[in-house]
Design a protein around this motif. Structure first.
Motif, mmCIF file in Angstrom:
data_model
loop_
_atom_site.group_PDB
_atom_site.id
_atom_site.type_symbol
_atom_site.label_atom_id
_atom_site.label_comp_id
_atom_site.label_asym_id
_atom_site.label_seq_id
_atom_site.Cartn_x
_atom_site.Cartn_y
_atom_site.Cartn_z
ATOM 1 N N ASP A 14 0.844 -1.215 0.000
ATOM 2 C CA ASP A 14 0.000 0.000 0.000
ATOM 3 C C ASP A 14 0.868 1.250 0.000
ATOM 4 O OD1 ASP A 14 -2.374 -1.392 0.065
ATOM 5 O OD2 ASP A 14 -2.377 -1.540 2.248
ATOM 6 N N VAL A 15 1.865 1.281 0.899
ATOM 7 C CA VAL A 15 2.693 2.484 1.032
ATOM 8 C C VAL A 15 4.175 2.103 1.006
ATOM 9 C CG1 VAL A 15 3.215 4.505 2.448
ATOM 10 C CG2 VAL A 15 0.897 3.565 2.457
ATOM 11 N N GLY A 184 3.671 5.288 -9.204
ATOM 12 C CA GLY A 184 3.661 4.692 -7.864
ATOM 13 C C GLY A 184 4.725 3.621 -7.728
ATOM 14 N N ARG A 185 5.810 3.714 -8.510
ATOM 15 C CA ARG A 185 6.819 2.654 -8.448
ATOM 16 C C ARG A 185 8.175 3.236 -8.027
ATOM 17 N NH1 ARG A 185 7.468 -1.996 -13.073
ATOM 18 N NH2 ARG A 185 9.088 -3.187 -12.011
ATOM 19 N N SER A 194 5.944 -1.477 -6.105
ATOM 20 C CA SER A 194 4.773 -0.730 -6.573
ATOM 21 C C SER A 194 3.873 -0.453 -5.379
ATOM 22 C CB SER A 194 3.984 -1.540 -7.603
ATOM 23 O OG SER A 194 4.725 -1.639 -8.782
ATOM 24 N N LYS A 196 0.494 2.187 -3.658
ATOM 25 C CA LYS A 196 -0.574 3.166 -3.916
ATOM 26 C C LYS A 196 -0.094 4.550 -3.503
ATOM 27 C CE LYS A 196 -4.036 -0.298 -2.928
ATOM 28 N NZ LYS A 196 -4.556 -0.909 -1.717
ATOM 29 N N SER A 197 0.745 4.615 -2.445
ATOM 30 C CA SER A 197 1.291 5.898 -1.982
ATOM 31 C C SER A 197 2.775 5.722 -1.694
ATOM 32 C CB SER A 197 0.615 6.355 -0.691
ATOM 33 O OG SER A 197 -0.770 6.457 -0.866
ATOM 34 N N VAL A 198 3.523 6.821 -1.819
ATOM 35 C CA VAL A 198 4.961 6.789 -1.528
ATOM 36 C C VAL A 198 5.273 7.938 -0.580
ATOM 37 C CG1 VAL A 198 7.286 6.993 -2.512
ATOM 38 C CG2 VAL A 198 5.486 5.827 -3.811
ATOM 39 N N ARG A 313 -0.275 11.300 -4.693
ATOM 40 C CA ARG A 313 0.013 10.126 -3.865
ATOM 41 C C ARG A 313 1.471 10.081 -3.418
ATOM 42 N NH1 ARG A 313 -3.812 8.499 -1.030
ATOM 43 N NH2 ARG A 313 -4.985 6.758 -1.796
ATOM 44 N N LEU A 314 2.184 11.196 -3.603
ATOM 45 C CA LEU A 314 3.580 11.280 -3.175
ATOM 46 C C LEU A 314 3.647 12.232 -1.987
ATOM 47 C CD1 LEU A 314 6.516 10.455 -3.904
ATOM 48 C CD2 LEU A 314 6.627 12.491 -5.338
#
Ligand SMILES: Cc1cc2nc3c(=O)[nH]c(=O)nc-3n(C[C@H](O)[C@H](O)[C@H](O)COP(=O)(O)OP(=O)(O)OC[C@H]3O[C@@H](n4cnc5c(N)ncnc54)[C@H](O)[C@@H]3O)c2cc1C
Length: 422
Positions: A14-15, A184-185, A194, A196-198, A313-314
């Protein structure tokens, strides 16, 4: 500290969290507590950078920050920032039951050698905020002060004991240098994740195409001695002046800090703290000496939230202004809320996209132009500024953004992502 394998192959989560200092580990711990799957990637060993070289004071008394925030952003913002720090202290103290770490409740003192009026102003603002603050005309330190802000119910600990235990419960890959983040990678030399959020928790953020962190941050070094046979202090102390001295006890040691300066610029370094030791504690013995640096924001408030106004999402946690123990706990709560879709009124206070129109922006700009024009063949691989030889620590340091290299050009401190040919 526990050791972890490096990342090999491709994983999903997920993160993805990049950076294994206190900011990254507390974020991972908080997300996991909420049932969110996450993977943390660290380029060296966890806590081997700034977090491994801190003095571990947990306090909302972060210099004279509240009068500055109140006058620039208003009382409500100062109040929100104070409350978040006060909650973070409670949270870290509560966590120390599960992760024993020599946690001790202490009063924190911010003192001034010359500016009594500034100390009085800070006390007034803190009292208005409902903080347990008072003015002190003298302290137990072996010199006179013009005044000090005393804030009670603060704490000191050994963060490595807490974070090492927490890390054992997390999915972590060490020796996994994140070279790039695309969509997202997250890519390392031998693998990728990979997500969903970083979250970028690399101390100085390394992605330059968004967020303007190279304008919004600079790095400031400090020097610390661990002294044996010096005074035992009941409180924790810091000078409100940026290059001043700081004090706390750790067991039989007195940690004496100071000599701070912008990374890459001249400064007192170890000479300043050694001279202070001779003057203040002539019977003491120096047992350990270490130095480190932290990221300084433009306005004394960290940057925590969306990495830039464009990417959704970053996320980032940086700019702790030498107060990253409390600051990282605040960041972990806020980022976990943002990722889980929970409203948090701090998101606008700590937003990295807030106004950058500050005097410090001009100073950072002047430093960068000076660095680019500085005539030398030894240049930083980050944005090309000239490097300066650090005689105290035998490293090549960049004054623009604080990257540092070993004498043969290997990276010590980011934001640079590449070794230099020196
Ligand atoms: C001398 C000194 C004393 C201090 N004392 C106090 C104190 O008493 N109280 C307080 O609250 N604060 C204090 N601070 C500040 C505090 O230590 C810092 O704010 C905090 O440790 C910063 O934590 P961090 O996780 O952001 O950074 P770091 O601990 O530096 O962690 C960042 C991590 O990211 C990793 N990384 C970087 N780039 C990559 C990449 N590309 N891929 C993978 N990993 C990467 C690094 O290797 C590092 O391990 C002090 C600071 C200094 C310099």
């Amino acid at each position: 500290m526990p050791a972890f394998n490096s990342l090999k192959g491709h994983l999903y989560t997920d993160v993805a969290i990049v950076g294994g200092g206190i900011a990254g580990i507390l974020c991972a711990h908080e997300l996991r507590r909420r049932g969110v799957d996450c993977i943390l990637l660290e380029k060296n060993r966890i806590c081997s950078a700034t977090t491994g070289h801190t003095t571990g004071k947990i306090t909302a008394g972060q210099g004279l920050v509240y009068q500055k925030i109140a006058s620039r952003y208003g009382f409500d913002t100062a109040s929100a920032f104070y409350r978040a720090n006060a909650d973070a202290i409670k949270k870290l103290v509560a966590l120390s039951d599960k992760y024993p770490c020599h946690m001790q409740i202490r009063d924190n003192y911010v003192y001034s050698l010359s500016d009594r009026a500034a100390i009085e102003r800070e006390v007034r603002v803190l009292e208005r905020l409902g903080a347990p603050a008072s003015f002190e005309g003298s302290t137990e330190l072996p010199f006179d002060v013009a005044g000090a802000v005393r804030l009670s119910g603060q704490a000191q600990f050994n963060p490595l004991l807490m974070l090492g235990k927490m890390a054992e419960e997390l999915e972590i890959y060490e020796n996994s240098f994140v070279r790039a983040v695309k969509g997202g990678r997250v890519f390392t030399d031998e693998g990728s994740v990979s997500a969903k959020s970083v979250i970028i928790a690399t101390h100085f953020p390394f992605i330059d195409r968004h967020g303007f962190y190279y304008l919004k941050l600079y790095q400031h070094r400090s020097y610390v001695l661990a002294l044996e046979n010096a005074d035992s202090l009941s409180g924790m102390y810091v000078d409100e002046a940026r290059g001043g001295l700081s004090f706390r006890n750790y067991g039989k040691y007195l940690l004496l800090g100071g000599g701070g300066h912008r990374t890459g610029k001249g400064g007192g370094c170890f000479d300043t703290v050694r001279a202070a030791r001779r003057r203040l504690y002539p019977d003491s013995t120096e047992k350990i000496a270490f130095a480190a640096q932290d990221c300084m924001s433009l306005d004394g408030i960290p940057y925590v939230g969306r990495y830039s106004a464009l990417g959704c999402r970053l996320y980032v946690a940086t700019g702790f202004n030498k107060w990253g123990m409390c600051g990282s706990a605040v960041a972990a709560e806020l980022l976990a809320d943002m990722i889980c879709g929970v409203q948090n009124r701090l998101s606008s206070v700590l937003s990295p996209s807030r106004s950058i129109l500050h005097r410090q922006l001009l100073l950072n700009g002047i430093e960068s132009v000076g660095g680019l024009l500085f005539p030398t063949t030894k240049r930083c691989t980050h944005l090309g500024c000239g490097l300066h030889w650090n005689r105290a620590e035998h490293s090549w340091d960049c004054a623009c953004h604080g990257s540092r290299y070993t004498p043969d050009g290997r990276i010590i401190d980011n934001p640079t992502q590449k070794n230099a040919k020196l």
